[in-house]
Design a protein around this motif. Structure first.
Motif, PDB file in Angstrom:
ATOM      1  N   ALA A   1      11.226   6.769  24.445  1.00  0.00           N
ATOM      2  CA  ALA A   1      10.026   6.984  23.627  1.00  0.00           C
ATOM      3  C   ALA A   1       9.279   5.677  23.387  1.00  0.00           C
ATOM      4  O   ALA A   1       8.048   5.626  23.481  1.00  0.00           O
TER       5      ALA A   1
ATOM      6  N   VAL B   1       5.477   7.343  23.287  1.00  0.00           N
ATOM      7  CA  VAL B   1       5.318   8.725  22.823  1.00  0.00           C
ATOM      8  C   VAL B   1       6.307   8.992  21.693  1.00  0.00           C
ATOM      9  O   VAL B   1       7.383   8.406  21.656  1.00  0.00           O
TER      10      VAL B   1
ATOM     11  N   GLU C   1       1.873   2.301  20.150  1.00  0.00           N
ATOM     12  CA  GLU C   1       1.947   3.166  21.332  1.00  0.00           C
ATOM     13  C   GLU C   1       0.606   3.313  22.041  1.00  0.00           C
ATOM     14  O   GLU C   1       0.550   3.740  23.199  1.00  0.00           O
TER      15      GLU C   1
ATOM     16  N   LEU D   1       1.458   5.581  26.431  1.00  0.00           N
ATOM     17  CA  LEU D   1       0.844   6.904  26.543  1.00  0.00           C
ATOM     18  C   LEU D   1       0.480   7.507  25.186  1.00  0.00           C
ATOM     19  O   LEU D   1       0.259   8.698  25.086  1.00  0.00           O
TER      20      LEU D   1
ATOM     21  N   TRP E   1      -0.656  11.296  24.466  1.00  0.00           N
ATOM     22  CA  TRP E   1       0.334  12.076  23.734  1.00  0.00           C
ATOM     23  C   TRP E   1      -0.277  12.642  22.447  1.00  0.00           C
ATOM     24  O   TRP E   1      -0.110  13.813  22.140  1.00  0.00           O
TER      25      TRP E   1
ATOM     26  N   LEU F   1      -2.482  15.812  22.782  1.00  0.00           N
ATOM     27  CA  LEU F   1      -1.897  17.106  23.140  1.00  0.00           C
ATOM     28  C   LEU F   1      -2.033  18.075  21.971  1.00  0.00           C
ATOM     29  O   LEU F   1      -1.871  17.691  20.812  1.00  0.00           O
TER      30      LEU F   1
ATOM     31  N   VAL G   1       0.862  18.166  19.492  1.00  0.00           N
ATOM     32  CA  VAL G   1       0.939  16.962  18.662  1.00  0.00           C
ATOM     33  C   VAL G   1      -0.191  16.947  17.643  1.00  0.00           C
ATOM     34  O   VAL G   1       0.002  16.531  16.500  1.00  0.00           O
TER      35      VAL G   1
ATOM     36  N   LYS H   1       3.591  12.645  16.472  1.00  0.00           N
ATOM     37  CA  LYS H   1       2.831  11.489  16.990  1.00  0.00           C
ATOM     38  C   LYS H   1       3.775  10.329  17.115  1.00  0.00           C
ATOM     39  O   LYS H   1       3.843   9.579  17.979  1.00  0.00           O
TER      40      LYS H   1
END
Length: 179
Positions: free
Chosen positions: A104, A109, A157, A162, A166, A169, A172, A179
């Motif tokens: 992660a 992400v 991040e 990403l 992320w 989405l 999310v 998140k």
């Protein structure tokens, strides 16, 4: 409401998007700490000969928790941790944690979950060896735990990761804790 840091990091003087050097510093720290977790996972899984010898590899039946929890624990929680040493539950949970947190962080992400889980894991590791050898209370586990929280707070991040994709989405966006 945006803070001056957020304003400074998103727009240059002419209004164009800009990336502050500090964003790259935080991203570099995120990647470095992600590698610390992921490397521990890989070394314990495959016995790459750094902290874990080949004959103690998890894939060859070794326990990633037995050595540390049996012999390195001390202090008020030693009995608790020594009782868990080598159990399948502790081994699987520990290895899933190392692998998932490292992945992660490197990908950028799920930073909130990774930061919380990583900080919890590090604080538990700190409590396993109280008091620390070289300081009355502070050691690298607590520093790394604080760094994880800082990484999530500054949205590390989003740079070299990403995180923006992320965060966009649908799942999310509906569940911001992802998140």
């Amino acid at each position: 409401m945006t803070t001056s840091y957020e304003t400074d990091r998103t727009t240059a003087r002419n209004g164009a998007p800009a990336r502050a050097a500090v964003d790259y510093l935080w991203a570099g720290l995120r990647l470095a700490l992600g590698w610390v977790f992921l490397w521990a996972f890989l070394d314990k899984t495959f016995g790459l000969g750094f902290a874990t010898e080949r004959d103690a590899a998890w894939i060859d039946g070794g326990s990633p928790t037995a050595g540390y929890l049996e012999f390195a624990t001390k202090g008020p929680f030693a009995d608790l941790y020594q009782g868990m040493a080598g159990s399948t539950f502790a081994d699987v949970l520990f290895m899933i944690g190392l692998g998932a947190i490292g992945t992660a962080l490197i990908l950028g992400v799920g930073m909130r979950i990774a930061a919380a889980a990583g900080a919890l894991l590090l604080v538990l590791m700190w409590t396993a060896a109280l008091p620390p050898e070289n300081n009355p209370f502070m050691d690298d586990h607590l520093v790394y735990a604080a760094l994880l929280i800082g990484l999530a707070m500054v949205r590390a991040e989003d740079t070299l990761g990403l995180g923006r994709a992320w965060g966009g989405l649908g799942l999310v966006e509906r569940h911001r804790w992802l998140k």
